[in-house]
Design a protein around this motif. Structure first.
Motif, PDB file in Angstrom:
ATOM      1  N   LEU A 122       0.784  -1.115  -0.109  1.00 21.81           N
ATOM      2  CA  LEU A 122       0.020  -0.070  -0.228  1.00 21.81           C
ATOM      3  C   LEU A 122       0.862   1.239  -0.214  1.00 21.81           C
ATOM      4  O   LEU A 122       0.265   2.463   0.107  1.00 21.81           O
ATOM      5  CB  LEU A 122      -0.975  -0.052   1.008  1.00 21.81           C
ATOM      6  CG  LEU A 122      -2.051  -1.070   1.342  1.00 21.81           C
ATOM      7  CD1 LEU A 122      -2.887  -0.798   2.661  1.00 21.81           C
ATOM      8  CD2 LEU A 122      -2.860  -1.075   0.029  1.00 21.81           C
ATOM      9  N   HIS A 123       2.194   1.090  -0.112  1.00 17.06           N
ATOM     10  CA  HIS A 123       3.069   2.161  -0.315  1.00 17.06           C
ATOM     11  C   HIS A 123       2.963   2.787  -1.589  1.00 17.06           C
ATOM     12  O   HIS A 123       4.053   3.038  -2.273  1.00 17.06           O
ATOM     13  CB  HIS A 123       4.516   1.808   0.215  1.00 17.06           C
ATOM     14  CG  HIS A 123       4.529   1.644   1.510  1.00 17.06           C
ATOM     15  ND1 HIS A 123       5.683   1.380   2.344  1.00 17.06           N
ATOM     16  CD2 HIS A 123       3.590   1.671   2.674  1.00 17.06           C
ATOM     17  CE1 HIS A 123       5.469   1.087   3.461  1.00 17.06           C
ATOM     18  NE2 HIS A 123       4.321   1.328   3.870  1.00 17.06           N
ATOM     19  N   ALA A 173     -15.067   1.387  -9.544  1.00 14.90           N
ATOM     20  CA  ALA A 173     -15.051   1.199  -8.079  1.00 14.90           C
ATOM     21  C   ALA A 173     -14.002   2.290  -7.297  1.00 14.90           C
ATOM     22  O   ALA A 173     -14.413   2.805  -6.334  1.00 14.90           O
ATOM     23  CB  ALA A 173     -14.582  -0.039  -7.624  1.00 14.90           C
ATOM     24  N   THR A 174     -13.030   2.361  -7.883  1.00 22.50           N
ATOM     25  CA  THR A 174     -12.052   3.416  -7.128  1.00 22.50           C
ATOM     26  C   THR A 174     -12.204   4.710  -7.046  1.00 22.50           C
ATOM     27  O   THR A 174     -12.570   5.368  -6.167  1.00 22.50           O
ATOM     28  CB  THR A 174     -10.544   3.415  -7.492  1.00 22.50           C
ATOM     29  OG1 THR A 174     -10.185   1.968  -7.781  1.00 22.50           O
ATOM     30  CG2 THR A 174      -9.544   4.209  -7.084  1.00 22.50           C
ATOM     31  N   ARG A 182     -15.174  -0.758  -0.175  1.00 20.87           N
ATOM     32  CA  ARG A 182     -15.047  -0.910  -1.771  1.00 20.87           C
ATOM     33  C   ARG A 182     -13.553  -0.921  -2.252  1.00 20.87           C
ATOM     34  O   ARG A 182     -13.509  -0.886  -3.539  1.00 20.87           O
ATOM     35  CB  ARG A 182     -15.659   0.465  -2.280  1.00 20.87           C
ATOM     36  CG  ARG A 182     -17.146   0.746  -1.965  1.00 20.87           C
ATOM     37  CD  ARG A 182     -17.550   2.165  -2.282  1.00 20.87           C
ATOM     38  NE  ARG A 182     -17.539   2.373  -3.627  1.00 20.87           N
ATOM     39  CZ  ARG A 182     -18.793   2.012  -4.527  1.00 20.87           C
ATOM     40  NH1 ARG A 182     -19.792   1.191  -3.843  1.00 20.87           N
ATOM     41  NH2 ARG A 182     -18.528   2.076  -5.862  1.00 20.87           N
ATOM     42  N   ASN A 183     -12.765  -1.463  -1.569  1.00 22.04           N
ATOM     43  CA  ASN A 183     -11.363  -1.524  -1.867  1.00 22.04           C
ATOM     44  C   ASN A 183     -10.859  -2.816  -1.519  1.00 22.04           C
ATOM     45  O   ASN A 183     -10.499  -3.328  -0.200  1.00 22.04           O
ATOM     46  CB  ASN A 183     -10.416  -0.448  -1.626  1.00 22.04           C
ATOM     47  CG  ASN A 183      -9.196  -0.359  -2.000  1.00 22.04           C
ATOM     48  OD1 ASN A 183      -8.369  -1.292  -1.830  1.00 22.04           O
ATOM     49  ND2 ASN A 183      -8.916   0.865  -2.595  1.00 22.04           N
ATOM     50  N   LYS A 184     -10.621  -3.811  -2.438  1.00 23.94           N
ATOM     51  CA  LYS A 184     -10.135  -4.993  -2.153  1.00 23.94           C
ATOM     52  C   LYS A 184      -8.659  -4.995  -1.612  1.00 23.94           C
ATOM     53  O   LYS A 184      -8.369  -6.068  -0.490  1.00 23.94           O
ATOM     54  CB  LYS A 184     -10.004  -6.103  -3.280  1.00 23.94           C
ATOM     55  CG  LYS A 184     -11.458  -6.198  -3.937  1.00 23.94           C
ATOM     56  CD  LYS A 184     -11.405  -7.100  -5.144  1.00 23.94           C
ATOM     57  CE  LYS A 184     -12.911  -7.163  -5.729  1.00 23.94           C
ATOM     58  NZ  LYS A 184     -12.630  -8.384  -7.064  1.00 23.94           N
ATOM     59  N   GLU A 185      -7.706  -4.219  -1.929  1.00 21.72           N
ATOM     60  CA  GLU A 185      -6.558  -4.116  -1.508  1.00 21.72           C
ATOM     61  C   GLU A 185      -6.552  -3.864  -0.018  1.00 21.72           C
ATOM     62  O   GLU A 185      -5.586  -4.218   0.719  1.00 21.72           O
ATOM     63  CB  GLU A 185      -5.472  -2.918  -2.227  1.00 21.72           C
ATOM     64  CG  GLU A 185      -5.492  -3.598  -3.755  1.00 21.72           C
ATOM     65  CD  GLU A 185      -4.474  -2.622  -4.766  1.00 21.72           C
ATOM     66  OE1 GLU A 185      -4.491  -1.445  -4.234  1.00 21.72           O
ATOM     67  OE2 GLU A 185      -4.052  -2.888  -5.618  1.00 21.72           O
ATOM     68  N   ALA A 227      -5.212  -6.137   3.066  1.00 23.19           N
ATOM     69  CA  ALA A 227      -4.135  -5.708   4.057  1.00 23.19           C
ATOM     70  C   ALA A 227      -4.695  -5.872   5.386  1.00 23.19           C
ATOM     71  O   ALA A 227      -3.932  -6.388   6.264  1.00 23.19           O
ATOM     72  CB  ALA A 227      -3.727  -4.303   3.787  1.00 23.19           C
ATOM     73  N   PHE A 228      -6.095  -5.532   5.584  1.00 27.62           N
ATOM     74  CA  PHE A 228      -6.524  -5.639   6.912  1.00 27.62           C
ATOM     75  C   PHE A 228      -6.599  -7.343   7.411  1.00 27.62           C
ATOM     76  O   PHE A 228      -6.186  -7.556   8.290  1.00 27.62           O
ATOM     77  CB  PHE A 228      -7.987  -5.129   7.103  1.00 27.62           C
ATOM     78  CG  PHE A 228      -8.703  -5.300   8.248  1.00 27.62           C
ATOM     79  CD1 PHE A 228      -8.423  -4.501   9.322  1.00 27.62           C
ATOM     80  CD2 PHE A 228      -9.731  -6.318   8.295  1.00 27.62           C
ATOM     81  CE1 PHE A 228      -8.756  -4.686  10.595  1.00 27.62           C
ATOM     82  CE2 PHE A 228     -10.158  -6.350   9.819  1.00 27.62           C
ATOM     83  CZ  PHE A 228      -9.917  -5.616  10.866  1.00 27.62           C
ATOM     84  N   MET A 229      -7.020  -8.382   6.389  1.00 24.21           N
ATOM     85  CA  MET A 229      -6.656  -9.266   6.924  1.00 24.21           C
ATOM     86  C   MET A 229      -5.476 -10.013   7.013  1.00 24.21           C
ATOM     87  O   MET A 229      -5.226 -10.982   7.958  1.00 24.21           O
ATOM     88  CB  MET A 229      -7.517 -10.264   5.623  1.00 24.21           C
ATOM     89  CG  MET A 229      -8.971 -10.096   5.398  1.00 24.21           C
ATOM     90  SD  MET A 229     -10.106 -10.266   6.865  1.00 24.21           S
ATOM     91  CE  MET A 229     -10.004 -12.214   7.042  1.00 24.21           C
ATOM     92  N   LYS A 230      -4.762  -9.583   6.307  1.00 23.01           N
ATOM     93  CA  LYS A 230      -3.207 -10.089   6.463  1.00 23.01           C
ATOM     94  C   LYS A 230      -2.776  -9.641   7.920  1.00 23.01           C
ATOM     95  O   LYS A 230      -2.081 -10.470   8.550  1.00 23.01           O
ATOM     96  CB  LYS A 230      -2.149  -9.303   5.215  1.00 23.01           C
ATOM     97  CG  LYS A 230      -1.102  -9.775   5.450  1.00 23.01           C
ATOM     98  CD  LYS A 230      -0.036  -8.872   4.436  1.00 23.01           C
ATOM     99  CE  LYS A 230       1.327  -9.057   4.337  1.00 23.01           C
ATOM    100  NZ  LYS A 230       2.096  -8.254   3.425  1.00 23.01           N
ATOM    101  N   LEU A 231      -3.055  -8.398   8.185  1.00 23.53           N
ATOM    102  CA  LEU A 231      -2.520  -7.767   9.640  1.00 23.53           C
ATOM    103  C   LEU A 231      -3.371  -8.660  10.646  1.00 23.53           C
ATOM    104  O   LEU A 231      -2.487  -9.055  11.728  1.00 23.53           O
ATOM    105  CB  LEU A 231      -2.904  -6.474   9.458  1.00 23.53           C
ATOM    106  CG  LEU A 231      -2.240  -5.713  10.843  1.00 23.53           C
ATOM    107  CD1 LEU A 231      -0.734  -5.739  10.691  1.00 23.53           C
ATOM    108  CD2 LEU A 231      -3.030  -4.264  10.920  1.00 23.53           C
TER     109      LEU A 231
END
Length: 313
Positions: free
Chosen positions: A55-56, A239-240, A293-296, A300-304
């Motif tokens: 996400l950087h 979507a974005t 509305r943002n898969k990325e 990242a939330f699931m990963k954390l």
């Protein structure tokens, strides 16, 4: 009414928006719940973007700045309102009022320019993808974000300096739940017409100019998306961009309603209700809109979350 400039000694009284009736107690509890969600959501958004290397990117860096501004905005008004309501003390010192005005106006102005920068970022990403790394380099992205903070702070400095230089009449009761410039001007026994014109000009610069950049950027984006050959790319772009447009619509609509109307047309009740919308509700909705509305961001939330669970085991 006699005029006495005694605010340097006594400060102001914030009348607030809630009484101690059962209905208002429920509404106050609801506002505290919204504040908790907004605070948590924006903190999580900032941390996700900071901790996840994927996400950087310029888009997420600008989004992290938006979350930081929303976090500061909601902390500028709600804690003081809650303290006054629970303690029964409605006073605010001149210094406290000045700090609220500065932070509030600065953050609103900074968000205006930041939303324009975010729209430009989407325009470059969709209309000029091969030149994206050049047109939205780390240096340019940092310059955009820094300029947003600086321009907002300049506006806040000017408005707080002028607003607190006026003489105020004996009724120092501000019909609001925080020190808002339009509400403060109604108490002044000095002619504020020139200052009101200055505020209007500032609004044209801080609201309408960035809004024009946003509209032009998204007109170009929509045209480019319509001509996309890839259906998947088209859906991702919509979507974005739709997430950003929802935020822009909520923010600019409420801000123009508050600051671009003449004083004679103002209603304290209307101003308070609209202020609740864009100082409390919008900071809560922004992270929800961008995350849902943002898969990325969801990834990242699931990963954390998985890292947190594995760390406990």
């Amino acid at each position: 009414m006699a005029c006495e400039n005694q605010t340097f000694n006594s400060g102001f009284i914030l009348l607030g928006i809630f009484s101690h009736s059962p209905t208002h107690i429920f509404l106050f509890s609801l506002v505290l719940g919204i504040f908790t969600v907004a605070f948590t959501g924006n903190v999580v958004m900032v941390l996700l973007i900071y901790l996840d290397n994927q996400l950087h990117t310029p888009m997420y860096f600008l989004l992290s700045q938006l979350s930081l501004m929303d976090l500061m905005l909601i902390c500028t008004t709600v804690p003081k309102m809650a303290f006054n309501y629970l303690s029964g003390k409605k006073s605010i010192s001149l210094a406290g009022c000045g700090v609220q005005i500065f932070l509030y106006v600065s953050l609103l102005g900074a968000e205006c320019f930041l939303l324009a920068a975010m729209a430009y970022d989407r325009y470059v990403a969709i209309c000029h993808p091969l030149r994206y790394s050049v047109l939205m380099s780390q240096k340019i992205c940092g310059l955009m974000a820094g300029s947003s903070w600086i321009l907002g702070s300049l506006d806040g400095t000017v408005e707080v300096a002028v607003a607190l230089s006026f003489s105020y009449c004996r009724a120092w009761d501000i019909p609001h739940f925080f020190c808002d410039v339009p509400a403060l001007l109604t108490l002044s026994c000095t002619n504020t017409l020139l200052f009101e014109k200055m505020i209007f000009i500032c609004c044209v610069i801080m609201l309408l100019f960035p809004l024009a950049v946003i509209i032009v950027s998204y007109v170009r984006v929509i045209v480019a998306v319509i001509h996309m050959a890839s259906e998947e790319g088209c859906q991702k772009a919509f979507a974005t961009c739709s997430s950003h447009l929802i935020v822009v619509g909520m923010y600019y609509g409420a801000a123009m309603f508050i600051y671009m109307r003449p004083t004679s047309d103002r209603s304290p009740t209307q101003d308070k209700m609209v202020s609740v919308f864009y100082t409390i509700l919008t900071p809560m909705l922004n992270p929800l809109i961008y995350s849902l509305r943002n898969k990325e961001v969801a990834r990242a939330f699931m990963k954390l979350s998985r890292k947190g669970k594995s760390g406990k085991q």
